[in-house]
Design an enzyme around this catalytic site. Structure first.
Site, mmCIF file in Angstrom:
data_model
loop_
_atom_site.group_PDB
_atom_site.id
_atom_site.type_symbol
_atom_site.label_atom_id
_atom_site.label_comp_id
_atom_site.label_asym_id
_atom_site.label_seq_id
_atom_site.Cartn_x
_atom_site.Cartn_y
_atom_site.Cartn_z
ATOM 1 N NE ARG A 44 15.760 -67.772 23.195
ATOM 2 C CZ ARG A 44 16.466 -68.420 24.006
ATOM 3 N NH1 ARG A 44 17.917 -68.500 23.503
ATOM 4 N NH2 ARG A 44 16.585 -68.518 25.039
ATOM 5 C CE LYS A 55 -2.110 -63.600 10.667
ATOM 6 N NZ LYS A 55 -3.447 -63.168 10.626
ATOM 7 C CD GLU A 97 -6.694 -66.883 1.040
ATOM 8 O OE1 GLU A 97 -6.826 -65.946 0.998
ATOM 9 O OE2 GLU A 97 -5.781 -67.251 2.053
ATOM 10 C CE LYS A 134 -0.120 -61.676 3.547
ATOM 11 N NZ LYS A 134 -0.209 -63.331 3.931
ATOM 12 C CD GLU A 170 -4.233 -59.953 12.263
ATOM 13 O OE1 GLU A 170 -4.753 -60.772 11.417
ATOM 14 O OE2 GLU A 170 -3.255 -61.565 12.877
ATOM 15 N NE ARG A 222 -0.125 -59.736 8.707
ATOM 16 C CZ ARG A 222 1.163 -60.766 8.086
ATOM 17 N NH1 ARG A 222 1.970 -60.282 7.999
ATOM 18 N NH2 ARG A 222 0.556 -61.954 7.650
ATOM 19 C CG ASN A 271 -8.323 -63.672 10.191
ATOM 20 O OD1 ASN A 271 -8.655 -63.974 10.322
ATOM 21 N ND2 ASN A 271 -7.142 -63.484 8.935
ATOM 22 C CG HIS A 274 -8.578 -65.842 6.492
ATOM 23 N ND1 HIS A 274 -9.570 -65.728 4.813
ATOM 24 C CD2 HIS A 274 -8.114 -66.789 6.135
ATOM 25 C CE1 HIS A 274 -8.482 -65.993 4.498
ATOM 26 N NE2 HIS A 274 -7.874 -66.547 4.609
ATOM 27 C CG HIS A 303 -8.631 -70.399 9.854
ATOM 28 N ND1 HIS A 303 -8.014 -69.300 10.371
ATOM 29 C CD2 HIS A 303 -8.298 -70.004 8.801
ATOM 30 C CE1 HIS A 303 -7.024 -68.514 9.920
ATOM 31 N NE2 HIS A 303 -7.199 -69.960 8.692
ATOM 32 C CG HIS A 312 -6.432 -71.562 3.809
ATOM 33 N ND1 HIS A 312 -6.883 -71.620 4.526
ATOM 34 C CD2 HIS A 312 -6.003 -70.324 2.923
ATOM 35 C CE1 HIS A 312 -6.802 -70.134 4.981
ATOM 36 N NE2 HIS A 312 -6.339 -69.573 4.194
HETATM 37 N N1 LIG Z 1 0.846 -67.817 6.420
HETATM 38 C C1 LIG Z 1 0.103 -66.703 5.641
HETATM 39 O O1 LIG Z 1 -0.282 -65.711 5.678
HETATM 40 C C2 LIG Z 1 -0.987 -67.352 4.759
HETATM 41 C C3 LIG Z 1 -1.597 -67.537 4.133
HETATM 42 C C4 LIG Z 1 -2.570 -67.801 3.446
HETATM 43 C C5 LIG Z 1 -2.955 -69.563 3.431
HETATM 44 N N2 LIG Z 1 -1.939 -70.370 4.361
HETATM 45 C C6 LIG Z 1 -2.238 -71.367 4.949
HETATM 46 O O2 LIG Z 1 -1.864 -71.766 3.700
HETATM 47 C C7 LIG Z 1 -2.207 -73.480 3.497
HETATM 48 C C8 LIG Z 1 -2.754 -73.594 2.446
HETATM 49 O O3 LIG Z 1 -1.974 -73.699 1.020
HETATM 50 P P1 LIG Z 1 -1.936 -74.486 -0.165
HETATM 51 O O4 LIG Z 1 -3.208 -73.772 -0.823
HETATM 52 O O5 LIG Z 1 -0.951 -73.781 -1.422
HETATM 53 O O6 LIG Z 1 -1.938 -75.566 -0.298
HETATM 54 P P2 LIG Z 1 -1.032 -76.833 0.548
HETATM 55 O O7 LIG Z 1 0.320 -76.091 0.630
HETATM 56 O O8 LIG Z 1 -1.528 -77.584 1.151
HETATM 57 O O9 LIG Z 1 -0.788 -77.531 -1.311
HETATM 58 C C9 LIG Z 1 -1.557 -77.732 -1.935
HETATM 59 C C10 LIG Z 1 -1.810 -79.505 -2.531
HETATM 60 O O10 LIG Z 1 -0.332 -78.749 -4.106
HETATM 61 C C11 LIG Z 1 1.089 -80.209 -3.807
HETATM 62 N N3 LIG Z 1 1.664 -78.983 -4.654
HETATM 63 C C12 LIG Z 1 2.440 -78.288 -3.980
HETATM 64 N N4 LIG Z 1 2.600 -77.289 -5.308
HETATM 65 C C13 LIG Z 1 2.885 -77.998 -6.400
HETATM 66 C C14 LIG Z 1 2.124 -78.358 -7.287
HETATM 67 N N5 LIG Z 1 3.843 -77.192 -7.815
HETATM 68 N N6 LIG Z 1 2.298 -78.918 -8.724
HETATM 69 C C15 LIG Z 1 1.574 -79.717 -7.812
HETATM 70 N N7 LIG Z 1 1.091 -80.416 -7.007
HETATM 71 C C16 LIG Z 1 2.021 -78.920 -6.036
HETATM 72 C C17 LIG Z 1 0.126 -79.884 -2.617
HETATM 73 O O11 LIG Z 1 1.893 -81.111 -2.636
HETATM 74 C C18 LIG Z 1 -0.514 -81.000 -1.872
HETATM 75 O O12 LIG Z 1 -1.449 -81.735 -2.174
HETATM 76 C C19 LIG Z 1 -3.100 -73.130 5.219
HETATM 77 O O13 LIG Z 1 -2.754 -73.977 5.487
HETATM 78 C C20 LIG Z 1 -3.003 -71.729 5.086
HETATM 79 O O14 LIG Z 1 -3.403 -72.178 6.195
HETATM 80 C C21 LIG Z 1 -1.362 -69.405 5.256
HETATM 81 O O1 LIG Z 2 -2.194 -62.356 6.238
HETATM 82 C C1 LIG Z 2 -2.581 -62.861 7.039
HETATM 83 O O2 LIG Z 2 -1.984 -61.950 7.725
HETATM 84 C C2 LIG Z 2 -3.685 -63.174 7.113
HETATM 85 O O3 LIG Z 2 -4.452 -63.136 7.375
HETATM 86 C C3 LIG Z 2 -3.746 -64.132 5.812
HETATM 87 C C4 LIG Z 2 -5.062 -65.006 5.496
HETATM 88 O O4 LIG Z 2 -5.127 -65.362 4.473
HETATM 89 C C5 LIG Z 2 -3.689 -66.837 5.860
HETATM 90 O O5 LIG Z 2 -4.969 -67.682 5.902
HETATM 91 C C6 LIG Z 2 -3.773 -66.586 7.837
HETATM 92 O O6 LIG Z 2 -2.731 -67.419 7.468
HETATM 93 C C7 LIG Z 2 -4.649 -66.571 8.235
HETATM 94 O O7 LIG Z 2 -4.129 -65.665 9.703
HETATM 95 P P1 LIG Z 2 -4.506 -66.290 10.900
HETATM 96 O O8 LIG Z 2 -4.140 -65.313 11.728
HETATM 97 O O9 LIG Z 2 -6.132 -65.930 11.548
HETATM 98 O O10 LIG Z 2 -4.196 -68.109 11.466
HETATM 99 ZN ZN LIG Z 3 -6.058 -67.507 4.015
#
Ligand SMILES: NC(=O)c1ccc[n+]([C@@H]2O[C@H](COP(=O)([O-])OP(=O)(O)OC[C@H]3O[C@@H](n4cnc5c(N)ncnc54)[C@H](O)[C@@H]3O)[C@@H](O)[C@H]2O)c1
Ligand SMILES: O=C(O)C(=O)C[C@@H](O)[C@H](O)[C@H](O)COP(=O)(O)O
Ligand SMILES: [Zn+2]
Length: 361
Positions: A122, A144, A186, A228, A238, A242, A246, A249, A253, A265
């Site tokens: 948890r 998130k 982003e 952010k 959110e 927050r 999005n 997005h 998405h 993404h």
């Molecule tokens: N939680 C949040 O608030 C939030 C916000 C924005 C995006 N996201 C999520 O993030 C993801 C996208 O992230 P991303 O664009 O980083 O993609 P990713 O995590 O898929 O990484 C992209 C690629 O880069 C490679 N890579 C990573 N670091 C490297 C390095 N230093 N050198 C060489 N290669 C490297 C990875 O192996 C992968 O193939 C999505 O799933 C999206 O939904 C979440």
């Molecule tokens: O942190 C957030 O809140 C965001 O919306 C950041 C986005 O860039 C990110 O892709 C996030 O994962 C999208 O959130 P979701 O709740 O729509 O899945």
């Molecule tokens: Zn995003």
């Protein structure tokens, strides 16, 4: 904020505040960020970062018992089966509530590692070490966490803030250019919703702005993180503000889902921002000038600005399942002006379709 090579700490407030540290060599702070009471550490990473993860284990081994969990790359890692694999590793290693997880990779890895940390016993401590631009400016910050299901993106998840985020710019040395550009979607989002200075910097010279060695790069990265940090400090879960994060997005998405996650993404978010700009323009909120600026900036970054015209029905069905949709009503973030984001609730189907026609290829 700084434009030089020194270490910057951007504070995220709220109940459990933490620092997002930006700089060269800040990975060396990981041991301290994990904390003195932690005994075991699980580093979750993709194969691409296998050698660096092994070096990390070596560096931490005098203070912690370190395990590595290599997981599938990118969206293939954001699946419940992969989370279950991590839970198995944690269970077999007798991980307790005083142990910790490190997310070491891009946004997909930090989303997964955060989710595993949120759900194990948890909730255990997680330190995020993003290795992509997108991870540094967005995914690793804000707590998130989540995984995908067959029906859509990030449909399962938990808000679980990290104990610290370490953005070591040295890690970007191996990141391919197209991944840097995807991360800029982003950063540009932060430019449109809060800091137009970002757009000015990109427009002045996109090559300079996207080069991790330049002060301009450091400046836009820190502005995006600051934006952010401010937003999630005020509204972690959110309930209101927050939602502006999005921007781009809701459609983005749906594009990722339609493309079976073969699009980056950031690329999908770029198309989504074009759509949101058209929604703003066609509804009479947004000036032509600001709407057109979306295409100009995204073009400069070689990010996509259109999507095949015939896919509307599929995208619409996926958007209805997005977590932003409530009681069957779609919600979009649109702009009234630069840095003036707002919610557009249940827009008319004809307006949505018209906006989609504008970005159709
Ligand atoms: N939680 C949040 O608030 C939030 C916000 C924005 C995006 N996201 C999520 O993030 C993801 C996208 O992230 P991303 O664009 O980083 O993609 P990713 O995590 O898929 O990484 C992209 C690629 O880069 C490679 N890579 C990573 N670091 C490297 C390095 N230093 N050198 C060489 N290669 C490297 C990875 O192996 C992968 O193939 C999505 O799933 C999206 O939904 C979440
Ligand atoms: O942190 C957030 O809140 C965001 O919306 C950041 C986005 O860039 C990110 O892709 C996030 O994962 C999208 O959130 P979701 O709740 O729509 O899945
Ligand atoms: Zn995003």
């Amino acid at each position: 904020m700084t434009a030089g090579d020194e270490r910057t700490a951007i504070r995220v407030g709220g109940e459990s505040g933490y620092d997002v540290v930006v700089g060269r060599g800040v990975l060396a702070e990981l041991g301290d960020a994990l904390g003195g009471s932690v005994k075991k550490v699980l580093v979750v990473h993709p194969a691409t970062l296998g050698a660096r993860a092994a070096a990390l284990r070596e560096a931490l081994s005098d203070r912690f018992e370190v395990l590595l969990a290599e997981v599938p790359d990118a969206e293939a890692g954001k699946r419940v089966e992969v989370a279950a694999f991590c839970w198995q590793v944690l269970g077999q290693a007798d991980f307790t509530r005083s142990d910790a997880i490190v997310g070491f990779g891009g946004g997909a890895i930090t989303d997964l590692a955060g989710f595993v940390a949120a759900t194990w016993l948890r909730g255990v401590r997680v330190v995020q070490v993003p290795t992509t631009v997108l991870g540094m400016v967005d995914a690793a910050v804000g707590g998130k966490t989540g995984i995908n299901t067959n029906e859509g993106k990030n449909l399962v998840g938990v808000f679980h803030p990290p104990a610290a985020v370490l953005c070591d710019l040295d890690l970007l040395d191996t990141l391919p250019k197209n991944e840097i550009l995807a991360g800029f979607a982003e950063i540009v989002k932060a430019g449109f919703i809060r800091y137009p200075e970002i757009l000015d910097i990109v427009e002045a010279d996109p090559e300079v702005a996207t080069d991790p060695a330049t002060p301009e790069f450091r400046r836009v990265v820190e502005l995006a993180i600051q934006m952010k940090a401010d937003v999630v400090s005020e509204d972690l879960t959110e309930q209101g503000l927050r939602e502006i994060l999005n921007y781009g997005h809701t459609l983005g998405h749906a594009v990722e889902h339609a493309e079976r996650y073969q699009w980056r993404h950031g690329a999908a978010v770029a198309v989504g921002m074009m759509f949101a700009a058209e929604l703003g323009r066609l509804s009479g909120r947004l000036s032509d000038e600001v709407a057109d600026r979306h295409r100009r900036v995204l073009d400069l970054l070689s990010l996509p600005t259109s999507y095949p015209a015939g896919r509307w029905n599929t995208l619409l069905a996926t958007m209805q399942r997005d977590k932003k949709s409530r009681a069957g009503q779609l919600r979009f973030i649109v702009l009234d002006d630069l840095a003036k984001p707002t919610v557009m609730l249940a827009p008319d189907q004809s307006l949505l379709f018209a906006a989609y026609q504008e970005i159709g290829s």
